[in-house]
Structure formats: C-alpha cells, structure tokens
Scaffold this motif. Structure first.
Motif: not given
Length: 223
Positions: A191-218
């Motif tokens: 998947a591609f996430v279009g962001v407001d400015e190039p190089g914004l800080p982000f973090r990625v982590f997984a959660l369970e029950d249900p399974a999912r991957v989370v991407v936070d963009v500052q």
C-alpha cells in the motif's frame, strides 16, 4: 494491630456473642498487613485492556498497555522500518483504515489468517507496482511505501475476503493525504501512503486479536 493471645487454662466454652466477636476480631487482624500471621496481600489491580477505543476514533486502535503510542514525545523518525514475518505467517489484508490522533495520523491494515506479518516501510521517490513497475498515482508531496510480508494469496481461504482495494481519501487528517492499496504479489502486499510533506517521522508496529499492522505518521507541525 496487636495480636491477642489466649491465657493458658482459659478453655471454657464461650457464648454465641463472644464467638461472633472473636471471629470479627480475627478477620480484622488478617487484613492488617503483609507481616502479621494470616495476613493476605492486597489483590493485584486488573491489567489494562489490550485495546481501548477512544471517542469516535475511526481506526479503533487507541490502545493502552504496551502500545508505543504512549511514548512522549513521538518516538519515530523517517528511516526505513522493517520486521520479519513469523514462520507460519499466511495472512490476507481485509480492511484499510485511516484515523486522526493527537499529533499524528494512523493507518491500520487489518488482517486475517495465521501467524504475524512482517513489513518494510520506507519513503520512495515514486510509487510503482511490484512486478510490472507501472507508476501508481498517489496524492501528497511524499510517498510512504508499506510492504507487508508473510501474506497468503487471496482466495486460498474462501472464508477470508481481501480488502476491495478502494483508495482512501481521509477527512480531517494532517499528515496523510491518501492511501492507495495495491493487492498481493508473490507473498507481499503493498500500500502507498501519500503524506503532506516528504520525510515526516513515522513508526510501525503490530497488534493482535485481531491481527493488524499500524503505521503512524507525525503531523507536519510537530516534526
């Protein structure tokens, strides 16, 4: 509380009232502290729930406990973030959601199947499909590529329906302009996430029950 001792020889029967008084006294002493005979420790507080939805959060992922969103300040940067899938991973993306949080926008990829997905998330100069290399149009001044690994071919399990691929144009977000989902290719889903400015800080982590991957963009203003 000072413990009460019975004098030697005082063994005559006691009446009902005295018996009740003695029982209440012993019960009170039992809960006076960890050092007294028969004392009991205070019950452990209940663990916080793994997930607690706040307000009308459309992502439903305002979590507590070990959720890294509790870090202050925003614990992230713009460098690539990777993780390996579990050996038994065979997952299908079933939904993609975007929500607004305090200081960041959140993209959630819901999954069904077995195991835990891996990921490779990084900024790219331009979005392009795996295999063909065909360009992909994504709104925003920067493009964050989210590539999940350990993914099963959609359709192998008839009970799991893959996300329909609809492009998401969220309202009320500060950092995320658009999310474009590109389906499965040879064990990967991108998947591609279009962001407001190039190089914004982000973090990625997984959660369970249900399974999912989370991407936070500052947010741009907080960078």
């Amino acid at each position: 509380m000072t413990s009460t001792r019975t004098r030697p020889g005082a063994r005559r029967p006691v009446g009902r009232a005295a018996t009740a008084f003695l029982a209440l006294t012993l019960a009170a002493c039992a809960g006076t502290g960890p050092d007294g005979p028969g004392s009991t420790a205070s019950p452990e507080p209940a663990s916080p729930p793994a997930e607690s939805t706040a307000g009308d959060d459309p992502t439903g992922d305002s979590t507590t406990g070990d959720d890294p969103t509790s870090d202050v300040p925003f614990a992230a940067d713009a460098s690539p973030d990777t993780a390996d899938p579990s050996a038994d991973a065979a997952l299908v993306v079933t939904d993609v959601r975007v929500g607004r949080h305090d200081g960041f926008d959140r993209v959630v990829l819901d999954m069904e199947g077995t195991g835990a997905a891996g990921w490779s998330v990084e900024y790219v100069d331009a979005a392009a499909d795996d295999g063909s290399g065909d360009p992909v149009a994504v709104d925003g001044d920067g493009v964050l590529q989210v590539r999940l690994s350990g993914m099963a071919m959609p359709g192998e399990d008839p009970d799991i329906t893959e996300y329909d691929g609809a492009t998401i144009d969220p309202e009320g977000t500060e950092a995320v302009e658009e999310v474009v989902y590109r389906f499965w290719f040879e064990g990967y889903t991108t998947a591609f996430v279009g962001v407001d400015e190039p190089g914004l800080p982000f973090r990625v982590f997984a959660l369970e029950d249900p399974a999912r991957v989370v991407v936070d963009v500052q947010d741009p203003a907080d960078g």
